[in-house]
Design an enzyme around this catalytic site. Structure first.
Site, PDB file in Angstrom:
ATOM      1  N   HIS A 304       4.793   5.897   1.697  1.00 55.64           N
ATOM      2  CA  HIS A 304       6.159   5.680   2.185  1.00 55.64           C
ATOM      3  C   HIS A 304       6.190   5.951   3.683  1.00 55.64           C
ATOM      4  O   HIS A 304       5.506   6.838   4.171  1.00 55.64           O
ATOM      5  CB  HIS A 304       7.141   6.636   1.482  1.00 55.64           C
ATOM      6  CG  HIS A 304       8.556   6.200   1.592  1.00 55.64           C
ATOM      7  ND1 HIS A 304       9.341   6.488   2.680  1.00 55.64           N
ATOM      8  CD2 HIS A 304       9.327   5.458   0.764  1.00 55.64           C
ATOM      9  CE1 HIS A 304      10.542   5.965   2.502  1.00 55.64           C
ATOM     10  NE2 HIS A 304      10.561   5.327   1.354  1.00 55.64           N
ATOM     11  N   ASP A 361       9.352   3.295  -6.501  1.00 57.90           N
ATOM     12  CA  ASP A 361       8.963   2.100  -7.270  1.00 57.90           C
ATOM     13  C   ASP A 361       7.872   2.364  -8.285  1.00 57.90           C
ATOM     14  O   ASP A 361       7.603   1.508  -9.130  1.00 57.90           O
ATOM     15  CB  ASP A 361       8.505   1.000  -6.293  1.00 57.90           C
ATOM     16  CG  ASP A 361       9.664   0.531  -5.439  1.00 57.90           C
ATOM     17  OD1 ASP A 361       9.583   0.577  -4.212  1.00 57.90           O
ATOM     18  OD2 ASP A 361      10.702   0.154  -6.035  1.00 57.90           O
TER      19      ASP A 361
HETATM   20  C1  SDX Z   1      10.420   1.088  -0.674  1.00 54.29           C
HETATM   21  O1  SDX Z   1      11.754   2.577   3.835  1.00 54.29           O
HETATM   22  C2  SDX Z   1      12.311   2.885   2.706  1.00 54.29           C
HETATM   23  O2  SDX Z   1      13.093   3.816   2.581  1.00 54.29           O
HETATM   24  C3  SDX Z   1      11.916   1.985   1.548  1.00 54.29           C
HETATM   25  C4  SDX Z   1      12.404   2.395   0.166  1.00 54.29           C
HETATM   26  C5  SDX Z   1      13.928   2.300   0.034  1.00 54.29           C
HETATM   27  O3  SDX Z   1      14.486   2.989  -0.832  1.00 54.29           O
HETATM   28  O4  SDX Z   1      14.522   1.429   0.779  1.00 54.29           O
HETATM   29  O5  SDX Z   1      11.975   3.701  -0.143  1.00 54.29           O
HETATM   30  C6  SDX Z   1      11.848   1.445  -0.917  1.00 54.29           C
HETATM   31  O6  SDX Z   1      10.167   0.086  -0.042  1.00 54.29           O
HETATM   32  C7  SDX Z   1       9.339   2.031  -1.127  1.00 54.29           C
HETATM   33  C8  SDX Z   1       7.917   1.539  -0.730  1.00 54.29           C
HETATM   34  C9  SDX Z   1       7.480   0.459  -1.736  1.00 54.29           C
HETATM   35  N1  SDX Z   1       6.218  -0.168  -1.274  1.00 54.29           N
HETATM   36  C10 SDX Z   1       5.066   0.059  -1.895  1.00 54.29           C
HETATM   37  O7  SDX Z   1       4.915   0.878  -2.808  1.00 54.29           O
HETATM   38  C11 SDX Z   1       3.895  -0.796  -1.379  1.00 54.29           C
HETATM   39  C12 SDX Z   1       2.664   0.084  -1.212  1.00 54.29           C
HETATM   40  N2  SDX Z   1       2.902   1.019  -0.065  1.00 54.29           N
HETATM   41  C13 SDX Z   1       2.369   0.600   1.211  1.00 54.29           C
HETATM   42  O8  SDX Z   1       2.420  -0.782   1.473  1.00 54.29           O
HETATM   43  C14 SDX Z   1       2.893   1.505   2.347  1.00 54.29           C
HETATM   44  O9  SDX Z   1       2.695   2.799   1.947  1.00 54.29           O
HETATM   45  C15 SDX Z   1       4.312   1.343   2.851  1.00 54.29           C
HETATM   46  C16 SDX Z   1       4.613  -0.053   3.234  1.00 54.29           C
HETATM   47  C17 SDX Z   1       5.285   1.809   1.817  1.00 54.29           C
HETATM   48  C18 SDX Z   1       4.448   2.249   4.085  1.00 54.29           C
HETATM   49  O10 SDX Z   1       3.621   1.734   5.024  1.00 54.29           O
HETATM   50  P1  SDX Z   1       3.468   2.400   6.492  1.00 54.29           P
HETATM   51  O11 SDX Z   1       4.391   3.529   6.668  1.00 54.29           O
HETATM   52  O12 SDX Z   1       3.503   1.298   7.487  1.00 54.29           O
HETATM   53  O13 SDX Z   1       2.063   3.050   6.421  1.00 54.29           O
HETATM   54  P2  SDX Z   1       0.744   2.304   6.754  1.00 54.29           P
HETATM   55  O14 SDX Z   1       0.727   0.967   6.079  1.00 54.29           O
HETATM   56  O15 SDX Z   1       0.537   2.371   8.230  1.00 54.29           O
HETATM   57  O16 SDX Z   1      -0.347   3.226   5.996  1.00 54.29           O
HETATM   58  C19 SDX Z   1      -0.941   4.341   6.634  1.00 54.29           C
HETATM   59  C20 SDX Z   1      -2.336   4.388   6.037  1.00 54.29           C
HETATM   60  C21 SDX Z   1      -3.102   3.070   6.208  1.00 54.29           C
HETATM   61  O17 SDX Z   1      -4.490   3.382   6.228  1.00 54.29           O
HETATM   62  P3  SDX Z   1      -5.222   3.486   7.701  1.00 54.29           P
HETATM   63  O18 SDX Z   1      -4.960   2.163   8.393  1.00 54.29           O
HETATM   64  O19 SDX Z   1      -4.574   4.670   8.399  1.00 54.29           O
HETATM   65  O20 SDX Z   1      -6.678   3.717   7.330  1.00 54.29           O
HETATM   66  O21 SDX Z   1      -2.255   4.609   4.615  1.00 54.29           O
HETATM   67  C22 SDX Z   1      -2.806   3.474   3.937  1.00 54.29           C
HETATM   68  C23 SDX Z   1      -2.821   2.330   4.928  1.00 54.29           C
HETATM   69  O22 SDX Z   1      -3.849   1.405   4.598  1.00 54.29           O
HETATM   70  N3  SDX Z   1      -1.901   3.181   2.827  1.00 54.29           N
HETATM   71  C24 SDX Z   1      -2.291   2.881   1.599  1.00 54.29           C
HETATM   72  C25 SDX Z   1      -1.110   2.720   0.859  1.00 54.29           C
HETATM   73  N4  SDX Z   1      -0.054   2.919   1.652  1.00 54.29           N
HETATM   74  C26 SDX Z   1      -0.544   3.187   2.879  1.00 54.29           C
HETATM   75  N5  SDX Z   1      -3.527   2.760   1.065  1.00 54.29           N
HETATM   76  C27 SDX Z   1      -3.553   2.442  -0.253  1.00 54.29           C
HETATM   77  N6  SDX Z   1      -2.466   2.263  -1.065  1.00 54.29           N
HETATM   78  C28 SDX Z   1      -1.230   2.401  -0.514  1.00 54.29           C
HETATM   79  N7  SDX Z   1      -0.169   2.229  -1.281  1.00 54.29           N
END
Ligand code: SDX
Length: 427
Positions: A304, A361
């Site tokens: 998140h 989720d």
């Molecule tokens: C919602 O914003 C809100 O409040 C949203 C929400 C709401 O109520 O409105 O809470 C609802 O959207 C919840 C999130 C639902 N999405 C998912 O579950 C999809 C999976 N999660 C990821 O796509 C991600 O964690 C996000 C999109 C939720 C957050 O992404 P960020 O903050 O941009 O973080 P990032 O992508 O920069 O990740 C940081 C690191 C990365 O690795 P490095 O590049 O540092 O090596 O963490 C890794 C990412 O690759 N990473 C994950 C991961 N989430 C982040 N690796 C594996 N699995 C994951 N789920």
């Protein structure tokens, strides 16, 4: 004494005012930055950028705190209803008994759709995704219902018209996609019971309203009702800042929510769990894929932008899964896979170091399956829940004297100036 931040550029000092929020959260006010220094800031995804002052929702991502108008989400999930929480978000106060009764009467009065809107549904292909239908139908409301006026009473009716009809629109999309007769809202049912009845009532087997499942749906929508400046709420504020009508603005929010990284994650989580079950993938394989930076696979429902600990909503959702599954006396194998995934991930240094925990989720899809909601309707369920939050945020934005039309700047990385080349010289 006004607190300031000092910026030194090319040896010159600039003092920028600091803004402080209710809970001590601080921001550097950079509204004069470009005019005074010629510089802009750079923050793709706005992870470090505040776009507004807001009194609606407070989140502390490090401590896993979520409060609507100051009330902790745990207390609202325990004691409130979705309609009461919607009133709280939009008006800022919990309703009196009389206000809640009046709100329920309006929600009932507004629940049917204009009969001519059914024609839109019949012209969609059967496999059309209900989020696309919902976004279009909400936008179409502008053509059927009076434009928003500045009269408070009229605006409140418009909010309730949206909250009431989005539920009818969603159920209608589901029924028509099955080729089944449309079930109309009933004046004797509350908001959540009406939705379940419109979704599942059958002529041969009338839908039996189960108070425990109705309670679970109330909690589900309370947990989704607002979440400060997330992607879809930002879309609502950006579109609303151009003075677009509320229906088109909410339609933009529905579209922004659709993506698998945002509200579409609940559908992506269940697809991922089904994939694991169908392909006999081990939990270890799944975790290894999620950790492999070369692999685009992400553990959906994990991570998140704000929460760097367990999403407080996920804790409540997980409890609701157990309650609903035990009520319907069904053991969902996907829940067992999800629990194992969570256990392994939370003990893996990759997830711990990156602060990747289950978000709202991760378990919500399992609960919706238990309620009988089809997977392609999961994000529609999120949208119905988030609507009061979008309305509250839109209302705060359009009435905020600090609001200006959203128009960010950029760092240009294209060509230097060059001349047009006539076709005959291009070869
Ligand atoms: C919602 O914003 C809100 O409040 C949203 C929400 C709401 O109520 O409105 O809470 C609802 O959207 C919840 C999130 C639902 N999405 C998912 O579950 C999809 C999976 N999660 C990821 O796509 C991600 O964690 C996000 C999109 C939720 C957050 O992404 P960020 O903050 O941009 O973080 P990032 O992508 O920069 O990740 C940081 C690191 C990365 O690795 P490095 O590049 O540092 O090596 O963490 C890794 C990412 O690759 N990473 C994950 C991961 N989430 C982040 N690796 C594996 N699995 C994951 N789920």
């Amino acid at each position: 004494m006004q607190e300031t931040a000092k910026l030194i550029i090319d040896g010159k000092e600039y003092l920028l005012p600091v803004i402080e929020g209710t809970e001590g959260d601080k921001a550097i006010d950079i509204r004069s930055l470009r005019q005074n220094t010629g510089y802009i800031t750079f923050d793709p995804g706005f992870g470090n950028t505040g776009t507004c002052r807001s009194a609606i929702t407070y989140m502390d991502g490090e401590k896993g705190i979520l409060r609507y108008r100051g009330i902790p989400i745990e207390q609202l999930a325990e004691h409130s209803t979705f309609v009461e929480t919607a009133f709280l978000l939009i008006t800022g106060q919990l309703p009196t008994r009389e206000e809640l009764t009046r709100t329920s009467v309006h929600l009932n009065d507004f629940s049917p759709l204009h009969e001519n809107m059914k024609a839109f549904y019949q012209n969609y292909p059967p496999k059309a995704h209900p989020m696309g239908i919902l976004s279009a139908m909400v936008n179409a409301m502008r053509s059927y219902y009076p434009e928003l006026t500045d009269i408070e009473e009229e605006m409140n009716k418009t909010y309730l018209r949206l909250i009431s009809k989005i539920r009818t629109m969603a159920a209608m999309a589901y029924r028509i996609s099955l080729g089944e007769r449309v079930v109309y809202p009933r004046p004797d049912l509350c908001y959540c019971s009406n939705f379940l009845n419109m979704m599942f009532d059958k002529v041969v087997v009338p839908y039996k309203i189960d108070p425990d499942l109705v309670r679970a749906l109330n909690v589900f929508w309370i947990l989704h009702a607002d979440h400060e400046q997330n992607c879809s709420t930002t879309a609502v504020r950006v579109v609303g800042s151009g003075k677009v009508n509320i229906y088109a603005t909410i339609s933009a929010g529905i579209s922004a929510l659709w993506g698998p990284l945002h509200g579409g994650a609940n559908q992506a989580v269940v697809n991922m769990l089904e994939e694991i079950q169908k392909n006999g993938m081990t939990i270890e394989d799944c975790i290894a894929k999620a950790k492999d930076r070369e692999n685009p696979f992400k553990l959906m429902g994990f991570g998140h932008r704000v929460y760097k600990t367990y999403d407080p909503r996920a804790k409540i959702m997980k409890k609701m899964c157990d309650i609903v599954l035990s009520k319907i006396k069904r053991n969902d194998p996907l829940l067992n896979i999800a629990q194992k995934l969570e256990e392994v991930a939370l003990n893996d240094s990759f997830f711990v170091e990156k602060h990747l925990y289950p978000n709202v989720d991760f378990y919500s899809g399992i609960m919706m399956r238990a309620l009988g909601i089809p997977t392609n309707m999961f994000t529609v369920m999120f949208a119905i829940g988030r609507l009061p939050g979008w309305i509250a945020q839109w209302k705060e934005d359009v009435t905020d004297p600090e609001t200006k039309i959203a128009r960010p700047r950029q760092v240009y990385t294209g060509n230097f100036q060059r001349d047009y080349i006539p076709m005959k010289q291009r070869g």
